[in-house]
Design an enzyme around this catalytic site. Structure first.
Site, short mmCIF file in Angstrom:
data_model
loop_
_atom_site.label_atom_id
_atom_site.label_comp_id
_atom_site.label_asym_id
_atom_site.label_seq_id
_atom_site.Cartn_x
_atom_site.Cartn_y
_atom_site.Cartn_z
N THR A 1 0.96 -1.16 -0.09
CA THR A 1 -0.12 -0.13 0.03
C THR A 1 0.83 1.32 -0.05
O THR A 1 0.38 2.17 -0.50
CB THR A 1 -0.83 -0.02 1.19
N TYR B 1 -8.14 0.95 -3.88
CA TYR B 1 -7.06 1.32 -4.60
C TYR B 1 -6.09 -0.27 -4.96
O TYR B 1 -6.57 -1.18 -4.72
CB TYR B 1 -6.10 1.90 -3.47
N THR C 1 1.49 -4.25 4.26
CA THR C 1 1.63 -4.55 5.83
C THR C 1 1.17 -6.06 6.08
O THR C 1 1.17 -6.57 7.22
CB THR C 1 0.87 -3.46 6.33
N ASP C 2 0.26 -6.45 4.92
CA ASP C 2 -0.42 -7.84 5.25
C ASP C 2 0.47 -8.95 5.73
O ASP C 2 0.21 -9.64 6.67
CB ASP C 2 -1.27 -8.19 3.95
N LYS D 1 0.62 -7.53 12.65
CA LYS D 1 -0.57 -6.72 12.25
C LYS D 1 -1.76 -7.09 12.94
O LYS D 1 -2.37 -8.27 12.91
CB LYS D 1 -0.94 -6.94 10.56
N GLU E 1 -2.11 -29.22 28.55
CA GLU E 1 -3.10 -30.04 28.56
C GLU E 1 -2.85 -31.09 27.30
O GLU E 1 -3.64 -32.06 27.22
CB GLU E 1 -4.51 -29.57 28.16
N1 ASP Z 1 -2.87 -5.47 1.05
C1 ASP Z 1 -1.60 -4.64 1.19
C2 ASP Z 1 -0.53 -5.23 1.13
O1 ASP Z 1 -0.07 -5.91 2.09
C3 ASP Z 1 -2.08 -3.92 2.58
C4 ASP Z 1 -1.03 -2.91 2.80
O2 ASP Z 1 0.19 -2.84 2.39
O3 ASP Z 1 -1.23 -2.36 3.97
O4 ASP Z 1 0.30 -4.94 0.35
#
Ligand code: ASP
Length: 352
Positions: A38, A51, A117-118, A190, A309
């Site tokens: 992103t 986007y 971020t994923d 995340k 357990e």
């Molecule tokens: N789907 C995007 C990615 O991981 C989300 C992001 O970058 O925040 O490339």
């Protein structure tokens, strides 16, 4: 009117040039390796959510933040241009090999990786386990695309460059700089699908803060063994799958996995890595067939402890300690490149 034109000209042309000209001969050389995400995302509207990730090339990203040049001699390389949901083992190997090559050839003093971020936490941990250097490697991303109003990528990139340039960042292992905080690669995750403040280290908190141009560290993980996994000759990693635990779960996914021939299965169990009886039976069958079964947890924080357990020794399982399932998979894949010995792999989970 003349004053306004002069002001605009100074802001547009002179201030960026000043920022760019601050790097000196002693400034650190920082290479920014771009992978997409992103932070390089582009949308048609500044206010709507839609986007496409990984559209904006590295040169445009760098030109958008001329202030980075005040912190070092900056150059960029495009490693990939993907949303990180498409991140894959081939790209991990390419990225890690390139970083090791850069440091070995003394091409840079620090590296910043721009990344979606994923799956950023998985890439960060993979690099943490495979990059052989004390020099800073800093991952960064954004939650809003570069075309959005109040986008977070430019500020995050500037902060990441500051972190990479800081002598305090030496010997910290691979780190993630997002939202004015610095996280250890092993612990960061995340936690929100859409919030800006999505990254957290749920067990231990951030190791440092970035504010007003200053980088400050408060803690450091001791889980940063000097022995890294050697990936120089690898073009793939052993197949390891993740299966999710839930109330009244059917064992079918585990049996499907067994039939697809994995070397390992990470079980994202309930609570302390627990399972209902049918899934437990299927996992025990997997272990008997020589598949390395690792119990992790879906709770989001805490540790998975041996022989609580579950009779781990009897069933042939290992536990992930405090690694979440996706990071346990990374460590298990790398461990399986060296050994299939259960005791040794359990030691890795307590050491790395
Ligand atoms: N789907 C995007 C990615 O991981 C989300 C992001 O970058 O925040 O490339």
């Amino acid at each position: 009117m003349k004053k306004i034109i002069l002001f605009v000209m100074i802001s547009v042309f002179v201030l960026p040039l000043q920022a760019q000209s601050k790097a000196t001969n002693t400034s650190p050389r920082i290479i920014i390796l771009a992978t997409g995400g992103t932070i390089a995302g582009s949308g048609e509207s500044a206010t709507k959510a839609a986007y496409t990730a990984g559209k904006v090339p590295i040169d445009d990203l760098l030109n958008a933040v001329p202030q980075i040049h005040a912190y070092g001699k900056i150059s960029g390389e495009q490693i990939a241009q993907i949303g990180s949901q498409d991140m894959n083992i081939v790209t991990w190997l390419k990225l890690s090999k390139r970083i090791n090559e850069i440091f070995k050839n003394n091409e840079a003093d620090a590296i910043v990786v721009t990344h979606g971020t994923d799956t950023q936490e998985e890439t960060a941990y993979f690099l943490d386990l495979t990059v052989v250097s004390d020099k800073p490697v800093v991952l960064v991303g954004a939650m809003r695309p570069s075309t959005a109003m109040s986008q977070d990528g430019n500020r995050n990139l500037l902060d990441a460059v500051m972190v990479a340039a800081s002598p305090k960042s030496q010997g910290k292992g691979v780190i993630v700089a997002m939202d004015e905080k610095i996280y250890d690669a092993r612990d960061v995750t995340k936690t929100s699908t859409t919030n800006l403040e999505t990254f957290q280290s749920r067990n231990f908190g951030p190791i440092g803060l970035i504010y007003d141009g200053k980088v400050n560290y408060y803690y450091q993980s001791v889980r940063n063994p000097s022995k890294k996994f050697d990936i120089t000759k690898l073009s793939s990693l052993p197949q390891v799958e993740i299966v999710y635990g839930y109330a009244d779960a059917s064992p079918n996914p585990v049996y499907c996995m067994i039939n697809s021939g994995p070397k390992g299965i990470v079980y994202a169990g309930m609570g302390n890595g627990n399972f209902g009886e049918p899934v437990g039976k299927a996992l025990a069958e997997a272990a008997k067939k020589g598949i390395l079964v690792c119990r992790s947890g879906r709770a989001g924080s805490g540790r998975i402890t041996l022989e609580n357990e579950v009779k781990d020794a009897e069933l042939g399982f290992v536990v992930a300690d405090d690694l979440n399932p996706q990071k346990a998979r990374v460590l298990l894949m790398l461990s399986l490149t060296e050994t299939s010995d259960r005791t040794k792999i359990q030691e890795n989970f307590f050491e790395y």
